[in-house]
Design a protein around this motif. Structure first.
Motif, PDB file in Angstrom:
ATOM      1  N   ASN A   1       0.826  -1.206   0.000  1.00  0.00           N
ATOM      2  CA  ASN A   1       0.000   0.000   0.000  1.00  0.00           C
ATOM      3  C   ASN A   1       0.865   1.262   0.000  1.00  0.00           C
ATOM      4  O   ASN A   1       0.567   2.230  -0.713  1.00  0.00           O
ATOM      5  CB  ASN A   1      -0.927   0.004   1.223  1.00  0.00           C
ATOM      6  CG  ASN A   1      -1.988  -1.085   1.136  1.00  0.00           C
ATOM      7  OD1 ASN A   1      -2.320  -1.541   0.037  1.00  0.00           O
ATOM      8  ND2 ASN A   1      -2.507  -1.521   2.278  1.00  0.00           N
ATOM      9  N   LEU A   2       1.912   1.240   0.817  1.00  0.00           N
ATOM     10  CA  LEU A   2       2.799   2.399   0.852  1.00  0.00           C
ATOM     11  C   LEU A   2       3.524   2.587  -0.483  1.00  0.00           C
ATOM     12  O   LEU A   2       3.709   3.711  -0.964  1.00  0.00           O
ATOM     13  CB  LEU A   2       3.809   2.240   1.991  1.00  0.00           C
ATOM     14  CG  LEU A   2       4.662   3.476   2.300  1.00  0.00           C
ATOM     15  CD1 LEU A   2       3.771   4.639   2.744  1.00  0.00           C
ATOM     16  CD2 LEU A   2       5.695   3.145   3.372  1.00  0.00           C
ATOM     17  N   GLU A   3       3.887   1.465  -1.088  1.00  0.00           N
ATOM     18  CA  GLU A   3       4.554   1.545  -2.394  1.00  0.00           C
ATOM     19  C   GLU A   3       3.616   2.138  -3.438  1.00  0.00           C
ATOM     20  O   GLU A   3       4.026   2.982  -4.253  1.00  0.00           O
ATOM     21  CB  GLU A   3       5.023   0.139  -2.804  1.00  0.00           C
ATOM     22  CG  GLU A   3       5.726   0.103  -4.156  1.00  0.00           C
ATOM     23  CD  GLU A   3       6.142  -1.308  -4.522  1.00  0.00           C
ATOM     24  OE1 GLU A   3       6.237  -1.585  -5.739  1.00  0.00           O
ATOM     25  OE2 GLU A   3       6.375  -2.136  -3.615  1.00  0.00           O
ATOM     26  N   ASP A   4       2.336   1.701  -3.409  1.00  0.00           N
ATOM     27  CA  ASP A   4       1.365   2.242  -4.372  1.00  0.00           C
ATOM     28  C   ASP A   4       1.159   3.743  -4.147  1.00  0.00           C
ATOM     29  O   ASP A   4       1.048   4.523  -5.106  1.00  0.00           O
ATOM     30  CB  ASP A   4       0.034   1.495  -4.241  1.00  0.00           C
ATOM     31  CG  ASP A   4       0.159   0.040  -4.682  1.00  0.00           C
ATOM     32  OD1 ASP A   4       1.125  -0.278  -5.397  1.00  0.00           O
ATOM     33  OD2 ASP A   4      -0.708  -0.781  -4.290  1.00  0.00           O
ATOM     34  N   SER A   5       1.100   4.141  -2.866  1.00  0.00           N
ATOM     35  CA  SER A   5       0.908   5.563  -2.562  1.00  0.00           C
ATOM     36  C   SER A   5       2.090   6.389  -3.056  1.00  0.00           C
ATOM     37  O   SER A   5       1.921   7.488  -3.594  1.00  0.00           O
ATOM     38  CB  SER A   5       0.722   5.754  -1.057  1.00  0.00           C
ATOM     39  OG  SER A   5      -0.429   5.060  -0.597  1.00  0.00           O
ATOM     40  N   LEU A   6       3.292   5.852  -2.865  1.00  0.00           N
ATOM     41  CA  LEU A   6       4.478   6.583  -3.317  1.00  0.00           C
ATOM     42  C   LEU A   6       4.486   6.698  -4.835  1.00  0.00           C
ATOM     43  O   LEU A   6       4.806   7.770  -5.381  1.00  0.00           O
ATOM     44  CB  LEU A   6       5.747   5.875  -2.814  1.00  0.00           C
ATOM     45  CG  LEU A   6       7.077   6.516  -3.225  1.00  0.00           C
ATOM     46  CD1 LEU A   6       7.156   7.947  -2.692  1.00  0.00           C
ATOM     47  CD2 LEU A   6       8.261   5.686  -2.713  1.00  0.00           C
ATOM     48  N   LYS A   7       4.117   5.643  -5.516  1.00  0.00           N
ATOM     49  CA  LYS A   7       4.086   5.689  -6.979  1.00  0.00           C
ATOM     50  C   LYS A   7       3.050   6.713  -7.457  1.00  0.00           C
ATOM     51  O   LYS A   7       3.287   7.478  -8.402  1.00  0.00           O
ATOM     52  CB  LYS A   7       3.752   4.301  -7.540  1.00  0.00           C
ATOM     53  CG  LYS A   7       3.789   4.217  -9.062  1.00  0.00           C
ATOM     54  CD  LYS A   7       3.549   2.782  -9.515  1.00  0.00           C
ATOM     55  CE  LYS A   7       3.643   2.685 -11.041  1.00  0.00           C
ATOM     56  NZ  LYS A   7       2.757   3.565 -11.754  1.00  0.00           N
ATOM     57  N   HIS A   8       1.899   6.748  -6.753  1.00  0.00           N
ATOM     58  CA  HIS A   8       0.851   7.709  -7.103  1.00  0.00           C
ATOM     59  C   HIS A   8       1.345   9.135  -6.874  1.00  0.00           C
ATOM     60  O   HIS A   8       1.078  10.044  -7.681  1.00  0.00           O
ATOM     61  CB  HIS A   8      -0.402   7.412  -6.262  1.00  0.00           C
ATOM     62  CG  HIS A   8      -1.573   8.280  -6.617  1.00  0.00           C
ATOM     63  ND1 HIS A   8      -1.813   9.489  -5.996  1.00  0.00           N
ATOM     64  CD2 HIS A   8      -2.575   8.112  -7.527  1.00  0.00           C
ATOM     65  CE1 HIS A   8      -2.897  10.033  -6.505  1.00  0.00           C
ATOM     66  NE2 HIS A   8      -3.394   9.207  -7.442  1.00  0.00           N
TER      67      HIS A   8
END
Length: 912
Positions: free
Chosen positions: A648-655
């Protein structure tokens, strides 16, 4: 009117029948001799002999009947019958001639006998001569066409010429005979008047015929001898490549044979060749001297070798002249000189190659030797005999393995038998049974038949090479002071984790140990005592048992441990505690009882931190030092460990990266000389929509793991250049901006293009952009670091070395890097808090001054630290005392109003 018996035609027919039987009998006899010379069985010999005898019998019968018929019918012409039978004989002999040898000779003899038998009938002779002359070329046989052309054709030509002359003489003789008959009739009437005339005329004719016959025979012999001699001479000269020259000294004319071959096409039609002008200049004196000595009759022969310019060849050719004066005048002056010339270019080239090969053989640094087909030593060079401490004469003729005793004898022999070649390293024995390593190469040399004639061997003593390799390996991989493996070796050791597939989980750990207050020992007791203490600590750490697998000295008073604890966390904790205990035991050095402690940082090896193992362990070690030392700290993983949370944190960072949600704060750097803020450092920030602000040290490692760090770095670089350009356009002056380069970004091939593009799009002059690279990143690949820094420097940007003092770069290497600024790590400022001095900072300042580099001190938090830095001549200060990192809109007022008076107006703990 004459009767038919008195005509020339009748007389010719009489002689034809008379002498033709000699031909039939001779043909039968010669035929039997020819057949007897061949390897024929008895049946074939008898059969072919019967054929020849039958043909001969037919001829004799024709002669007998023909003579009776001619007596009764003087006008009858037997030439048709004799000619037909002669053709049959000639066909048989034409076929026999192809067998060569005796048969060829007998066939030529048959042709000659046919000329004798048919001396009155030239056409009958030609009918007998043509099959013998031509048929051997129509059938295959032992004799070749070349031999027929060289032997058969010339002899048959001689036969036909001789028979023609004989025919002419015989016709004259017959005419004379008829005339004699007529005269005889007249003599019967006028014997007394004509007897003397006839006798005289007959004698003259006989003498004339004898002279003619002798002359013809002599001419024939002379011609044959001349032709044969000329052919032999031409063949010999052509085979040997020899040319001929004839020098008419009196008339100053020279004849050269094969001018084009020796001098080129330009002289092909030339009557005169200026030989001296063509001779290579360095060879002219030698040629002149040899020629003059012979012309003065001081040498028996003239002989010279020289180089000559050739029209059809690049460079020159070598010629060899030999000659002799063959004619002198009454006063002994030379009148004529003849000689031969030979092209020796290939000989001289081979001689030069042989000389070079001999020089290479004798002066080779390797031992070179040659074996015969029985593998006995034939010859060797000086280096080979020295290698085995033997004189050359002592080992010539000995078997290979008696000269080179080795335990690998059977393996080498098997390789030679199977492949004709063997190459490898062996352990040999030299005189005195001394063992030594050597490389050996054996190669079979084969003759034109494919059989092995010799073996070529090359050997080299590897003693010094192996000793040097061991020394070099030790210097490259081991610490000279402690004997432990060095930082480079330890880097390669932990890099092997990246090759493990799969990597065992919770199995390995890396620890970094730093001695507490070691600097105090060095300063108070001297470096020699400090070195002894380091050696003592290294020995204690090296004596640690399992699970410690390797101990290394990273540099200074820092050591590293590679621990294979196999998932037993208690064993890991125990060995780290034991390391603290071993280090803290008192050390007795030069009557000094020393007690030191250590700070240990450790990190667990897993897939996510393979490239950060040493950095994480050092970070944990720094935490241990901050807590007072003499303790162990494990690297704290701030990012979530649960896969779902992490994703989830990785997805947020990518976003956030895709939408440009990351922001940039700028931390000012105070120019201590002017009191102005003329430089800022760009620092990326992330405000999570749910979790709020996330520290860079928490999300940047995730960005590196997921590959987002390159995009983040590009965004920071472009925005920082754009903001700095806008500040210049607003009239804020020359504000430089510093941008940090990540480890992954440093090793990108397109880094140069990215930086150049950001400068071009923003319009910021290159000298106002500073790129910061950490020392540890540079030391990972020093060669690449030098290359890419030089590329960036060519753009005109400034380069800074961040966290200096923690990466252990050498001074000699630092001098080669195009670095403009050194940033002192914040850890070195802590010693200044108590009013003390920092030897490290002062050393860095002195080094930077000598290298003409600027110095920026990070982590300045107190006025004492700031005052110390100004006193020591530091160029810039950066830290919370100056200002915390601020957004772009907040940093502008600070830049506008920055001046020295702000220091007095600032709050005690913060200037801005």
């Amino acid at each position: 009117m004459h009767q038919p018996q008195d005509t020339l035609r009748h007389l010719r027919n009489v002689y034809l029948l008379r002498y033709s039987r000699l031909l039939w009998v001779a043909s039968a006899i010669l035929g039997v001799l020819c057949l007897a010379s061949q390897n024929l069985n008895l049946g074939m010999l008898v059969g072919r002999s019967v054929l020849l005898v039958m043909l001969a019998g037919a001829g004799l019968m024709l002669v007998s009947l023909g003579r009776e018929h001619l007596d009764t019918h003087p006008g009858w012409n037997p030439a048709v019958w004799v000619g037909g039978l002669a053709v049959l004989h000639a066909l048989v002999w034409g076929f026999q001639a192809r067998m060569g040898g005796v048969c060829l000779t007998l066939a030529i003899a048959f042709a000659g006998l046919a000329g004798v038998a048919f001396f009155t009938h030239w056409r009958l002779f030609l009918m007998s001569w043509l099959p013998v002359a031509g048929m051997p070329f129509l059938f295959d046989g032992p004799v070749t066409n070349a031999e027929l052309l060289q032997v058969h054709v010339p002899l048959m030509a001689v036969v036909v010429v001789g028979i023609w002359q004989g025919h002419r003489m015989s016709m004259r003789m017959l005419e004379n005979t008829l005339e004699s008959r007529h005269l005889s009739e007249l003599l019967a009437r006028h014997r007394d008047q004509l007897e003397d005339t006839v006798t005289r005329r007959t004698t003259e004719l006989e003498q004339s015929n004898d002279r003619l016959n002798n002359e013809v025979e002599l001419r024939k012999q002379i011609n044959q001898s001349l032709v044969k001699s000329e052919e032999q001479m031409n063949m010999a000269m052509a085979a040997s490549g020899i040319g001929f020259w004839d020098w008419d000294i009196a008339n100053r004319r020279v004849y050269h044979s094969d001018k084009q071959k020796f001098f080129g096409h330009a002289t092909d039609d030339a009557d005169y060749i200026d030989l001296e002008s063509r001779v290579y200049e360095a060879d002219r004196p030698r040629v002149r001297r040899a020629l003059m000595l012979h012309l003065k009759d001081r040498t028996r022969y003239y002989h010279a070798r020289y180089r000559i310019r050739h029209d059809d060849v690049d460079g020159y050719k070598w010629l060899e002249d030999s000659g002799k004066v063959i004619e002198r005048d009454a006063r002994g002056r030379p009148m004529r000189m003849v000689g031969t010339r030979r092209d020796i270019t290939d000989d001289m080239r081979k001689q030069e190659e042989l000389r070079l090969s001999s020089s290479l053989f004798n002066n080779s640094p390797d031992g070179v030797f040659v074996l015969d087909s029985d593998q006995r030593l034939r010859t060797c060079n000086r280096m080979f005999s020295q290698m085995f401490h033997q004189q050359k004469g002592q080992i010539i003729g000995l078997p290979l393995f008696q000269v080179i005793p080795t335990e690998q004898q059977s393996r080498i022999a098997q390789g030679m038998v199977n492949n004709g070649r063997w190459q490898g390293d062996i352990v040999a024995l030299r005189k005195g049974h001394q063992r030594f390593p050597m490389s050996l190469t054996l190669t079979a040399i084969r003759d034109t038949d494919g059989r092995i004639s010799h073996y070529l061997g090359i050997g080299r003593d590897l003693t010094d090479q192996r000793r040097s390799a061991l020394q070099l390996d030790y210097l490259n991989n081991y610490d000279k002071l402690t004997g432990l493996v060095n930082r480079s070796y330890f880097h390669r050791l932990i890099k092997q984790f990246e090759e493990h597939e799969p990597l065992l989980r919770d199995h390995y750990a890396i620890a970094v140990l730093n001695l507490d207050r070691f600097k105090t020992v060095n300063d108070s007791l001297g470096q020699d005592v400090g070195d002894q203490l380091l050696k003592d600590v290294a020995a204690r750490l090296n004596n640690l048992n399992d699970p410690v697998r390797q101990v290394a000295r990273l540099g200074g008073d820092e050591f590293a441990l590679y621990i294979d604890y196999e998932g037993d966390r208690q064993a890991l904790d125990e060995v780290l505690a034991l390391a603290l205990e071993e280090v803290s035991r008192p050390s007795l050095i030069d009557d000094h009882e020393l007690i030191v402690t250590a700070s240990i940082g450790a990190c667990i090896v897993h897939h996510d931190n393979l490239r950060q193992l040493l950095n994480q362990a050092i970070s944990a070690m720094n935490q241990a030092r901050l807590q007072g030392g003499n303790n162990v700290q494990f690297y704290r993983q701030l990012l979530p460990n649960q896969p779902e949370q992490r994703q989830n944190l990785e997805d947020s960072l990518k976003h956030a990266v895709d939408n440009g949600d990351l922001t940039i704060n700028y931390q000012p750097k105070l120019n201590l000389a002017t009191g102005l803020i003329d430089s800022v450092e760009a620092l990326v920030r992330w405000h999570h929509p749910e979790q709020g602000p996330i520290a860079p040290e928490d999300f940047l490692p995730l960005a590196e793991e997921t590959g987002l760090i390159n995009r983040i770095s590009d965004q920071v670089l472009q925005r920082a250049c754009r903001d700095a350009a806008n500040w210049r356009n607003q009239g804020l002056g020359d504000i430089s901006v510093s941008v940090n380069l990540s480890g992954q970004q440093v090793f990108r091939d397109d880094l140069y293009d990215r930086v150049a593009g950001a400068l071009e799009h923003s319009g910021l002059p290159a000298e106002y952009l500073e790129l910061e690279v950490t020392e540890s990143v540079l030391m990972e690949d020093a060669a690449h670091a030098q290359d890419f820094l030089n590329q960036l420097r060519s753009l005109g940007v400034q380069l800074a070395l961040d966290d200096f003092g923690t990466g252990y770069s050498s001074l000699s290497y630092l001098k080669r890097l195009p670095i403009d600024t050194l940033k002192i790590d914040r850890s070195f400022l802590r010693e200044v808090n108590d009013g003390g001095a920092s030897q490290v900072i002062e050393a860095i300042m002195a080094m930077a001054e000598s290298l003409k580099m600027s110095v920026v001190a990070e982590g300045v938090e107190t006025r004492e630290q700031l005052g110390y830095l100004k006193k020591r001549g530091c160029d810039y200060a950066q830290g919370f005392l100056i200002s915390r990192p601020l957004p772009a809109h907040e940093i502008l007022p600070l830049i506008r109003h920055s001046n020295l008076r702000l220091f007095g107006e600032a709050q005690p703990d913060q200037l801005h």
